[in-house]
Every structure is written in structure tokens, then in C-alpha cells.
Motif scaffolding. Structure first.
Motif, short mmCIF file in Angstrom:
data_model
loop_
_atom_site.label_atom_id
_atom_site.label_comp_id
_atom_site.label_asym_id
_atom_site.label_seq_id
_atom_site.Cartn_x
_atom_site.Cartn_y
_atom_site.Cartn_z
N THR A 91 -39.14 -45.68 3.49
CA THR A 91 -38.69 -44.30 3.71
C THR A 91 -37.76 -44.30 4.92
O THR A 91 -38.22 -44.46 6.06
CB THR A 91 -39.88 -43.35 3.96
N LEU A 92 -36.47 -44.12 4.67
CA LEU A 92 -35.49 -44.14 5.77
C LEU A 92 -35.48 -42.83 6.54
O LEU A 92 -35.01 -42.78 7.67
CB LEU A 92 -34.08 -44.37 5.20
N ASN A 93 -35.96 -41.76 5.89
CA ASN A 93 -35.89 -40.43 6.52
C ASN A 93 -37.26 -39.74 6.40
O ASN A 93 -37.39 -38.70 5.74
CB ASN A 93 -34.80 -39.62 5.78
N GLU A 125 -31.82 -37.63 11.54
CA GLU A 125 -30.79 -38.05 12.49
C GLU A 125 -30.16 -39.36 12.05
O GLU A 125 -30.81 -40.17 11.38
CB GLU A 125 -31.40 -38.18 13.89
N PRO A 126 -28.89 -39.56 12.41
CA PRO A 126 -28.18 -40.76 11.95
C PRO A 126 -28.88 -42.06 12.37
O PRO A 126 -29.60 -42.08 13.37
CB PRO A 126 -26.81 -40.66 12.64
N LEU A 127 -28.66 -43.10 11.59
CA LEU A 127 -29.16 -44.43 11.93
C LEU A 127 -27.96 -45.33 12.19
O LEU A 127 -26.99 -45.28 11.43
CB LEU A 127 -29.98 -45.01 10.77
N THR A 148 -37.62 -38.28 14.78
CA THR A 148 -38.17 -38.08 13.43
C THR A 148 -38.16 -36.58 13.12
O THR A 148 -38.51 -35.76 13.97
CB THR A 148 -39.61 -38.63 13.37
N ARG A 149 -37.74 -36.24 11.91
CA ARG A 149 -37.59 -34.81 11.56
C ARG A 149 -38.93 -34.15 11.23
O ARG A 149 -39.92 -34.84 10.95
CB ARG A 149 -36.62 -34.66 10.37
N SER A 173 -34.37 -38.83 0.77
CA SER A 173 -32.97 -38.56 1.13
C SER A 173 -32.53 -39.57 2.18
O SER A 173 -33.35 -40.18 2.86
CB SER A 173 -32.87 -37.14 1.68
N LEU A 174 -31.21 -39.69 2.33
CA LEU A 174 -30.67 -40.57 3.36
C LEU A 174 -30.33 -39.73 4.59
O LEU A 174 -29.75 -38.65 4.46
CB LEU A 174 -29.39 -41.25 2.85
N PRO A 175 -30.64 -40.25 5.79
CA PRO A 175 -30.20 -39.54 7.00
C PRO A 175 -28.67 -39.47 7.04
O PRO A 175 -28.00 -40.30 6.41
CB PRO A 175 -30.73 -40.42 8.14
N PRO A 176 -28.11 -38.51 7.79
CA PRO A 176 -26.66 -38.34 7.82
C PRO A 176 -25.96 -39.64 8.21
O PRO A 176 -26.42 -40.35 9.10
CB PRO A 176 -26.43 -37.27 8.89
N GLY A 177 -24.86 -39.93 7.51
CA GLY A 177 -24.04 -41.09 7.88
C GLY A 177 -24.50 -42.41 7.29
O GLY A 177 -23.77 -43.40 7.34
N VAL A 178 -25.71 -42.46 6.72
CA VAL A 178 -26.16 -43.72 6.13
C VAL A 178 -25.39 -43.93 4.82
O VAL A 178 -25.26 -42.99 4.02
CB VAL A 178 -27.69 -43.68 5.86
#
Ligand SMILES: Nc1ncnc2c1ncn2[C@@H]1O[C@H](COP(=O)(O)OP(=O)(O)O)[C@@H](O)[C@H]1O
Ligand SMILES: O=P(O)(O)OC[C@H]1O[C@](O)(COP(=O)(O)O)[C@@H](O)[C@@H]1O
Length: 316
Positions: free
Chosen positions: A10-12, A112-114, A91-92, A141-146
Motif C-alpha cells: 500500500t503506497l498510500n 503526500e508525494p514520494l 500519512t493521510r 490510489s497513488l500519492p501525488p506525483g508517483v
């Protein structure tokens, strides 16, 4: 020994805050009747459901800030085998409001971006967990910018290493992953419609869209359809089923429970779709994103349709 472990990524991930209210009305003060905090994110939930049913699992997650510490704390308290990768971004928190009829309104933060370095650390952590694993399940979902193709690249890598890959994601990451040839994708109705670029209004539409995803590369499609159950489209053919829930409590995490049950059923040699439907229905009967335990799961309510009506309109 790592044999048959199901590894989730889980990336996000999130802290899932769920409040129950009598009625949701915009622009007013609403007093919640209950509140609950759960560790969240699709892969996290898949691992929680597997663990609750004694299926070996490990969860790889990114964690950042004080909320990330709390996520680790909650998962460790559950006893999950955890691969936590520390990242700079916080972490959101995702908020779910549940009304008495089970109607759910969700507010999901973007996350948040990674950085590139953080993504490399995540890949290394998954690699450390997967040796001998039966599945890698890349979720959410993917964090922004991934990069949109990150699940696709992971899929190519693990498939080449002989590990089956399941993908449960949304937006452009889903079609990108499909092209990489995953063993399984689990779109819900909206995700399926978005992936094929047309509405999915009937059971026949679901099958057509799922076949299109198979033509594009996915081996098996498990399409979840909320109260309409699920449709499994695989090489061997199409299977359609449902498990009615008289009093839905919260649908949050139902898709994750369905996917976990499907994978667990397959691993145990049980009919995978029926097992997934039983777990999904059990999750719907539980508050917030609580994952079902063996005592919550009723296999007798599952109906597999031998002569499905393909023209049947979907409920919502
Ligand atoms: N109202 C409901 N009644 C019975 N089962 C449900 C209901 N909502 C969801 N489910 C079960 O949970 C599964 C996943 O729900 P769905 O909403 O399609 O996925 P997601 O949570 O991924 O959006 C469904 O396939 C079904 O088995
Ligand atoms: O990564 P996304 O798409 O924002 O979804 C994350 C949310 O999905 C959940 O995994 C619940 O999933 P579903 O309700 O779709 O089954 C929550 O735990 C989490 O808040």
C-alpha cells in the motif's frame, strides 16, 4: 519460511476515521453517534482480513509523521507482519461518514508525494518480503506525483520472478497495470467503466468490459459490483454470484475483504469467488472497516448463478 505468504503493498495507506451520524446534512453541525479509528488503505485491509482468518500475510506500507507512527502502532497491535518504510510526507487520514441505512460518504485525502529514493526503498522492502510468496497484491490510489506506471513496472518484475500479482487500483494506474499482464485485477464498477471508457450498466456490460481488460493483458478480472455481488471472468469462463446482506452496516473495506477472501479461497482450494463473496458480505455487516473473522463469515448466504440474466441492470 515464506511459502504461500500473500504480500500486500500500500503506497498510500491511511488512518481511517469512521463516524456514524443520524443524518448527513451539509452546512450544519452534526453530532456523531459513534467514532472509530482503524488502520486503512486497500492493501492494509487485505492483510488485516487475511490475518484475521489465519492466512499468512505481510503488509508493506509507507509511513510518515505522527500519524504514520500511529498507523504502525495500530498494525503492530493487530499482530500484522509489517514492512514499514519511513517517508518524509505525513500519512493521510481518510474520513468516512456512515448513515443508519449503511449509506457511506467518504473523504479521501490525496496523500503526500514520494521521492524517487523513497520509492526505491519501498521496492527493496517488497523484495525483502516476497521470496517464496504466492501473491503480491498492489493496492490503492497513488500519492501525488508517483508515476502512473508504477504498478505496471512492479507487475512485470514480480511476474518475471514467478510470483503472481494482483492489482486493485483506480484512475490511470489501472489500465497501465493491465497492460503489464497481472494475474488478477479487482476493479469495482466505476473503476471498470473508467478503464474501458464507457458506462457499465448491466451484467452483460461488466462481462464485456472485463473481457476487454483480459484482451489488453489481465489474466483474470474480479469485478465487484456492490450489492449486485461480483463477476469473475477468467480463462475457464464467467462466474457470477452475490451474497445478500439484510442490514448493511458499512461498505468501507468490502472490496478489500472480497479480494482477501478470493485469494484465501484459492490458496485453500475452495471456490474462490464464493469465498470472496462471503468475506465481502461479512465486512458489509460489520462497522467501519472492521475485517471479518471466521465467526463473522457465512458461506450459506452465497448464491452462484448458474443461469445468470446478462441483461439485468445493476442496482446503483
Ligand atoms: N450493500 C451490499 N450488500 C451486499 N454485499 C455488498 C454490498 N456492498 C458491497 N458488497 C460486497 O462487497 C464487495 C465489494 O464491494 P464494492 O462496493 O463493489 O467494492 P469496493 O469496496 O472496492 O468499491 C461486493 O462485490 C459485494 O460482494
Ligand atoms: O487508496 P484509495 O483509493 O484512496 O482508498 C483508500 C481507502 O480505501 C479503503 O481501503 C477502503 O476500501 P474500499 O471501501 O474501496 O473497499 C480504506 O481503508 C481507505 O481509506
Amino acid at each position: 519460511m515464506n511459502q504461500h505468504v500473500i504480500v500486500t503493498l500500500t503506497l498510500n495507506p491511511s488512518l481511517d476515521r469512521t463516524i456514524e451520524v443520524d443524518r448527513l446534512a451539509q452546512g450544519t453541525v452534526i453530532r456523531a453517534t459513534s467514532a472509530r479509528l482503524d488502520p486503512g488503505g486497500k492493501g492494509v485491509n487485505v492483510s488485516r482480513a487475511l490475518l484475521a482468518n489465519d492466512v499468512p500475510t505481510a503488509a508493506v506500507v509507507t509511513v510518515g509523521g505522527a500519524d504514520g507512527d500511529q498507523l504502525v502502532h495500530l498494525l503492530e497491535a493487530d499482530g500484522i507482519r509489517l514492512g514499514a518504510v519511513r517517508v518524509a510526507g505525513r500519512t493521510r487520514s481518510n474520513i468516512t461518514v456512515v448513515e443508519p441505512d449503511g449509506l457511506v460518504t467518504k473523504f479521501n485525502e490525496p496523500g503526500e508525494p514520494l521521492s524517487r529514493k523513497e520509492l526505491d526503498a519501498v521496492a527493496d522492502r517488497v523484495l525483502a518480503e516476497v521470496e517464496g510468496a504466492s501473491w503480491v497484491v498492489t493496492c490503492g490510489s497513488l500519492p501525488p506525483g508517483v508515476p502512473t506506471d508504477i504498478y505496471a513496472r512492479l507487475c512485470e518484475f514480480f511476474t518475471a520472478a514467478g510470483i503472481r500479482v494482483a492489482v486493485d487500483t483506480s484512475g490511470p494506474a489501472l489500465p497501465a497495470a493491465v497492460e503489464a499482464g497481472p494475474d488478477l485485477v479487482k476493479p469495482n464498477r466505476e473503476e471498470l467503466a473508467e478503464a474501458v471508457g464507457r458506462p457499465v450498466d448491466s451484467v452483460g456490460d461488466v462481462i464485456e468490459a472485463a473481457e476487454e481488460l483480459r484482451d489488453r493483458g489481465a489474466r483474470t478480472v474480479l469485478a465487484s459490483l456492490g450489492a449486485d455481488g461480483a463477476v469473475l471472468v477468467e480463462e475457464e469462463g464467467v462466474t457470477i454470484g452475490e451474497a445478500p446482506v439484510a442490514e448493511p452496516r458499512s461498505t468501507v473495506g468490502a472490496g478489500d475483504a472480497l479480494l482477501a477472501g478470493f485469494l484465501a479461497g484459492g490458496a485453500r482450494g475452495a471456490p474462490a469467488l464464493a469465498e470472496g463473496l462471503a468475506w465481502g458480505a461479512a465486512a458489509v455487516g460489520l462497522p467501519a472497516s472492521r475485517m471479518p473473522r471466521p465467526e463473522d463469515i457465512r458461506r450459506d448466504i452465497v448464491r452462484i448463478h448458474t443461469r445468470p440474466d446478462l441483461g439485468r441492470s445493476l442496482i446503483a
